[in-house]
Design a protein around this motif. Structure first.
Motif, short mmCIF file in Angstrom:
data_model
loop_
_atom_site.label_atom_id
_atom_site.label_comp_id
_atom_site.label_asym_id
_atom_site.label_seq_id
_atom_site.Cartn_x
_atom_site.Cartn_y
_atom_site.Cartn_z
N ARG A 10 1.56 39.95 -43.41
CA ARG A 10 0.75 39.71 -44.57
C ARG A 10 -0.18 40.79 -44.88
O ARG A 10 -0.97 41.17 -45.53
CB ARG A 10 -0.08 38.37 -44.13
N TYR A 17 -1.30 33.92 -39.22
CA TYR A 17 -0.36 33.80 -38.18
C TYR A 17 0.88 33.24 -38.46
O TYR A 17 1.63 33.05 -37.44
CB TYR A 17 -1.43 33.39 -36.91
N PHE A 18 0.97 32.44 -39.43
CA PHE A 18 2.13 31.61 -39.69
C PHE A 18 2.86 32.06 -40.91
O PHE A 18 3.81 31.43 -41.39
CB PHE A 18 1.94 30.11 -39.83
N ALA A 19 2.48 33.19 -41.91
CA ALA A 19 3.09 33.70 -43.00
C ALA A 19 4.30 33.78 -42.67
O ALA A 19 4.79 34.50 -41.76
CB ALA A 19 1.93 34.49 -43.61
N ASP A 20 5.47 33.71 -43.70
CA ASP A 20 6.82 34.24 -43.75
C ASP A 20 7.05 34.89 -44.84
O ASP A 20 6.53 35.22 -45.66
CB ASP A 20 7.50 32.75 -43.41
N ASP A 61 -4.47 31.20 -40.91
CA ASP A 61 -3.21 31.04 -41.80
C ASP A 61 -2.21 32.33 -41.66
O ASP A 61 -1.22 32.08 -41.64
CB ASP A 61 -3.72 30.67 -43.41
N ASP A 120 6.08 34.99 -48.79
CA ASP A 120 4.77 34.59 -48.97
C ASP A 120 3.96 35.30 -50.11
O ASP A 120 4.24 36.30 -50.24
CB ASP A 120 4.13 34.96 -47.67
N ARG A 140 10.62 35.39 -39.91
CA ARG A 140 10.20 34.97 -38.52
C ARG A 140 11.61 34.45 -37.94
O ARG A 140 11.86 34.44 -36.81
CB ARG A 140 9.30 33.77 -38.65
N ASP A 141 12.53 33.74 -38.65
CA ASP A 141 13.62 33.43 -38.01
C ASP A 141 14.58 34.49 -37.52
O ASP A 141 15.10 34.18 -36.54
CB ASP A 141 14.73 32.58 -39.17
N ARG A 195 3.92 35.25 -34.19
CA ARG A 195 2.64 35.46 -34.63
C ARG A 195 2.32 36.67 -35.22
O ARG A 195 1.73 37.12 -35.97
CB ARG A 195 1.68 35.01 -33.42
#
Lengths: 549, 68
Positions: free
Chosen positions: A107, A525-528, A523, A531, A276-277, A100
């Motif tokens: 972003r 908090y999920f950006a990867d 939104d 984006d 994130r991965d 997160r």
């Protein structure tokens, strides 16, 4: 000194080798424009799984850990093994939190945890509190890296008569470190971490296979430690925990785990990863270091079994337990191998010290310089201010070692762990909810800090004969409980911090105090990676959330 | 983006296991049984590292596909 000449030659050779790498690192994965804080301070936010593994591993498991944890085991036994559960629970604990933080930072172009707090709670004051807490907690941590190097140098006999001569090797080492960090930024420790960790893994694996064989097996090692603790008059030691230190054991593990990823240098390592991965996979891969740390901790027992006597400390009559691991290697291995082991510890100090100074510099630049001194600073100005700050931070750390009793740095580090925990409500809870009021977060922080300091002040240390700041185990009897049990100071302080923040939130809301605007969106908090809104942001000349007030 | 992204998953609850278990000192605060000379206190805590790795790997794999 002459009987250590092989060790010194190998140590110096490896040290100079990584210094060369540090300078070359500026050209590694070369960016188009180095005059940007994202490049100097976060390596372009581009590191993949392997680099992140080495970087964060090299960052969290420091030279001081390698020296101090076995020293603790040597002195107190099982209580020092808390480092293992501590570094087990940290990864599942932060698995969801870090992704997160990464997304929202990616972003919005946040470089520090205080940047996030600034935007989320619309409060430069709260961000300043988080930034200053981070800088103050990091400084003694850097100084402790020097203690790790010093323990090695002391064992090799590289000591002088005067205070200046004694510290000269450290000053030289840090000057070199400062120069290449200045030039290459986060790329330098990332590249050096490969060498550091490879050396550490080789050295430790050889040590834990060879030493038990030489000392009569693991069973004999534990029995020797048991015999030593049985004979000692101290009440808290032993190869198992006793009735009174179990609460301390698990609260210390939990509190330390919560604190570790709040340290600015840990967050710097995480934010430098490319998606994130990478973070999620590393939460499974980083425990390899915990395994190593557990084995390193047990070197303390091997030192007992081998009959190691620690070198004298800074004050007359005291002993420096930090020298037990270097002495064990010196005593049990041929000098060429000892040289490699010492270099591993020495280089092990450089990687975290570099990242810490970069993290502290980022905090100063973003949350003090840009916020209060020069609001219209360009990216190039930010980068150059951060570079200069990183030099100042290192000079400060060296000054701590040269002019203060090393014990004082250890005290500060103890306090550092307690105070960095006090940023948890703003940073960690803030990632999930904005329920806590910005004013209440400051009140909670103040309450946690005050209580933490008071509790640390109350703790004496019987072994060193000191009346205050003798450790982090607080006797519950001081709170009026009829018991000999102890508890970790930071754990109590952060709970009080939460409670005060919650109560004050209700009060401030009742009197309708303004809460400011949240500059982040759900939104975010999920950006990867990839984006579209991030790609656009990187081309902007100003950072949207920071320039808007 | 077809639907709003989220990190929510029932698999995440598994992460509580490696957070809670290593803190339960009564589970491992004993000398016997020893394995290869290691008292239970030490080998069991080393085993918790595997518990942590196993759980985070499982949760990562099970939540990987659900985000898009």
């Amino acid at each position: 000194m002459s009987d250590h000449i092989t060790e010194i030659v190998i140590f110096t050779f490896l040290f100079l080798l990584v210094s060369g790498m540090g300078f070359v690192a500026a050209r590694w994965r070369r960016p188009t424009d180095m005059a940007h804080l994202d490049e100097w301070g976060l390596g372009g936010r581009s590191f993949g799984g392997w680099i992140t593994w080495f970087l964060v591993g090299g960052d969290l498991y420091t030279a001081y850990t390698f020296v101090a944890v076995p020293a603790l085991i040597f002195g107190a036994g099982a209580a020092g093994f808390f480092a293992v559960p501590y570094t087990v629970i940290i990864y599942p604990l932060f698995f969801l939190i870090l992704i997160r933080l990464w997304s929202v930072s990616h972003r919005h172009g946040f470089v520090t945890p205080a940047d996030f707090v600034r935007s989320r709670f619309d409060s430069p004051t709260l961000a300043l509190v988080v930034a200053i807490t981070g800088i103050v907690a990091t400084m003694p941590y850097i100084a402790l890296q020097l203690i790790g190097i010093e323990a090695v140098l002391k064992t090799m006999g590289v000591t002088g008569e005067s205070a200046f001569a004694r510290h000269l090797p450290i000053i030289i080492a840090f000057a070199i470190l400062a120069a290449y960090t200045y030039q290459s930024g986060l790329r330098a420790p990332a590249l050096i971490a490969f060498v550091k960790d490879t050396l550490i893994y080789i050295v430790i694996l050889v040590a834990v296979l060879w030493l038990p064989y030489k000392l009569g097996g693991w069973g004999a090692i534990f029995d020797a430690a048991d015999a030593k603790f049985q004979a000692s008059p101290a009440p808290g030691d032993g190869i198992l925990l006793n009735a009174n230190n179990q609460v301390q054991y698990f609260t210390l593990a939990l509190g330390s785990a919560l604190a570790l990823f709040l340290y600015p240098h840990s967050i710097t390592g995480v934010l430098a990863s490319k998606n994130r991965d990478v973070i999620k996979r590393n939460m499974s891969a980083l425990p390899a270091y915990s395994f190593l740390l557990g084995l390193i901790a047990l070197l303390g027992y091997m030192a007992i079994a081998a009959g190691v006597k620690p070198l004298p400390g800074a004050t007359a009559g005291s002993v420096d337990n930090n020298t037990v691991v270097p002495l064990l290697f010196d005593q049990q291995f041929p000098s060429w191998f000892t040289g490699i082991a010492f270099a591993a510890i020495g280089i092990g100090a450089l990687v975290p010290a570099a990242i810490m100074s970069i993290a502290a510099a980022n905090l100063f630049t973003r949350n003090i310089y840009k916020e209060y001194l020069r609001k219209d600073a360009t990216h190039a100005q930010e980068a150059s201010v951060a570079k200069i700050t990183s030099l100042v931070v290192k000079i400060g750390a060296v000054a701590c070692i040269v002019f203060l009793d090393p014990q004082f740095s250890i005290d500060l580090q103890l306090i550092g762990g307690v105070i960095i925990l006090q940023t948890a409500p703003a940073v960690v809870v803030g990632l999930y909810t904005r329920w806590l009021h910005r004013g209440a977060l400051i009140a909670g922080w103040a309450a946690g800090m005050a209580l933490g300091f008071w509790m640390l002040w109350q703790i004496p240390n019987a072994a060193t004969g000191r009346a205050h700041f003798g450790g982090s185990a607080f006797p519950l009897s001081e709170f009026g409980f009829d018991t000999k049990k102890t508890i970790y100071v930071g754990f109590v302080a952060v709970i009080v911090n939460f409670l005060v923040a919650a109560v004050v939130t209700l009060a401030l809301r009742a009197i309708k105090t303004p809460e400011g605007t949240d500059h982040t969106a759900p939104d975010d908090y999920f950006a990867d990676e990839g984006d579209p809104r991030i790609e656009k942001h990187r081309d902007d000349t100003t950072v949207d959330t920071i320039s808007s007030t | 983006m077809d639907r709003p992204r989220t990190d929510k998953s029932p698999w995440n609850w598994l992460l509580l296991i490696p957070i809670v278990v290593p803190l339960l000192t009564f589970l491992y605060n004993a000398d016997e049984p020893r394995i290869a000379g290691f008292p239970k206190f030490y080998w069991l805590q080393f085993a918790f590292i595997l518990l942590g790795v196993g759980t985070t790997t499982l949760v990562y794999r099970m939540t990987k596909g659900g985000r898009r």
